[in-house]
Write an enzyme that holds these catalytic residues in place. Structure first.
Site, mmCIF file in Angstrom:
data_model
loop_
_atom_site.group_PDB
_atom_site.id
_atom_site.type_symbol
_atom_site.label_atom_id
_atom_site.label_comp_id
_atom_site.label_asym_id
_atom_site.label_seq_id
_atom_site.Cartn_x
_atom_site.Cartn_y
_atom_site.Cartn_z
ATOM 1 N N GLY A 144 0.844 -1.186 0.000
ATOM 2 C CA GLY A 144 0.000 0.000 0.000
ATOM 3 C C GLY A 144 0.879 1.235 0.000
ATOM 4 N N GLN A 152 2.936 10.017 1.352
ATOM 5 C CA GLN A 152 4.247 9.364 1.420
ATOM 6 C C GLN A 152 5.144 9.718 0.239
ATOM 7 O OE1 GLN A 152 2.445 5.244 2.247
ATOM 8 N NE2 GLN A 152 4.389 5.185 3.330
ATOM 9 N N CYS A 190 6.219 0.098 7.534
ATOM 10 C CA CYS A 190 5.767 1.218 6.700
ATOM 11 C C CYS A 190 6.939 1.674 5.837
ATOM 12 C CB CYS A 190 5.296 2.364 7.601
ATOM 13 S SG CYS A 190 4.787 3.846 6.701
ATOM 14 N N LEU A 191 6.662 1.975 4.581
ATOM 15 C CA LEU A 191 7.730 2.418 3.678
ATOM 16 C C LEU A 191 8.309 3.770 4.107
ATOM 17 C CD1 LEU A 191 6.213 1.426 0.196
ATOM 18 C CD2 LEU A 191 7.865 0.151 1.587
ATOM 19 N N HIS A 218 -4.140 1.208 7.894
ATOM 20 C CA HIS A 218 -2.801 1.806 7.840
ATOM 21 C C HIS A 218 -2.757 2.945 6.810
ATOM 22 C CE1 HIS A 218 1.779 1.353 7.819
ATOM 23 N NE2 HIS A 218 1.545 2.144 6.777
ATOM 24 N N GLU A 219 -3.256 2.665 5.607
ATOM 25 C CA GLU A 219 -3.155 3.666 4.526
ATOM 26 C C GLU A 219 -4.085 4.862 4.775
ATOM 27 O OE1 GLU A 219 -0.723 3.463 2.640
ATOM 28 O OE2 GLU A 219 -0.227 1.372 3.071
ATOM 29 N N HIS A 279 -2.665 7.312 7.086
ATOM 30 C CA HIS A 279 -1.711 8.240 6.449
ATOM 31 C C HIS A 279 -2.415 9.517 5.981
ATOM 32 C CE1 HIS A 279 2.200 6.359 6.304
ATOM 33 N NE2 HIS A 279 1.751 5.231 5.771
HETATM 34 ZN ZN ZN Z 1 2.751 3.443 5.766
#
Ligand code: ZN
Length: 206
Positions: free
Chosen positions: A48, A53, A111-112, A153-154, A157
């Site tokens: 995701g 991000q 998380c990226l 999670h997304e 963000h």
């Molecule tokens: Zn993330």
């Protein structure tokens, strides 16, 4: 083309993202961004990615958990416990999330935007999402298990939230250390060994 994924500490990750209009969604700028976010997510082996991000404070996320990706390397029993199944690529814009089963599920999450770390993060078992797709058409669906986790999670963000705001903080660890010491341990073992303040588990056991 891959974009740079910004890391924790970058202001845009802590700001609420703005919704997009139908015209904006259908416009070339957004369509190009969707293509670039898809490439970026795939290049990073993520499941995701949210627009903040990649530095864009708009309510747009992309999700994909391909059968031949990370999922293929997860032991079958863990995958079953996580209720993790392949998810085709899709785009969600201006999403609204409602929890429909708040039973907390505990698994490690990364998380990226926090490269190299992970932590046990409680997430609701099932959610309902209303959103627009990449053609600005309404979509409405339920999700449970790992897909519900990805959505929580997304969508966090888009509200300036990261998993570290929800994690069991004593379980926070380097992925290298996890790989070296904890891959074969159960979550209970890890919680006991690290004295993770797992109020959720304790409450269930009482
Ligand atoms: Zn993330």
């Amino acid at each position: 083309m891959s974009l740079v994924v910004v890391q924790a500490g970058t202001l845009v990750l802590r700001q609420p993202a703005r919704p997009l209009s139908g015209d904006e969604i259908r416009g070339k700028q957004t369509q190009d961004l969707i293509d670039q976010m898809r490439d970026t997510m795939r290049a990073a082996s993520g499941v995701g990615l949210a627009a903040p991000q990649v530095g864009s404070s708009i309510q747009l996320i992309v999700i994909e958990d391909p059968a031949d990706g990370t999922i293929a390397s997860i032991p079958q029993d863990l995958r079953a416990a996580q209720e993790r199944n392949p998810i085709p690529f899709h785009v969600l814009i201006n999403p609204r999330l409602r929890v429909i089963d708040e039973t907390p599920r505990l698994f490690f999450e990364g998380c990226l935007s926090l490269t190299g770390f992970k932590a046990i993060t409680p997430r609701a078992h099932a959610v309902e999402v209303e959103a627009l797709n990449e053609k600005a058409e309404p979509v409405h669906f339920d999700a449970r298990g790992w897909y519900a986790r990805i959505l929580q999670h997304e969508i966090d963000h888009l509200n300036g939230m990261l998993y570290i705001d929800r994690m069991l903080s004593r379980s926070f660890m380097s992925e290298l250390v996890y790989g070296a010491h904890w891959t074969n341990a159960t979550l209970d073992d890890i919680c006991r060994s690290l004295d993770v303040h797992n109020t959720l588990l304790r409450r269930r056991q009482d």
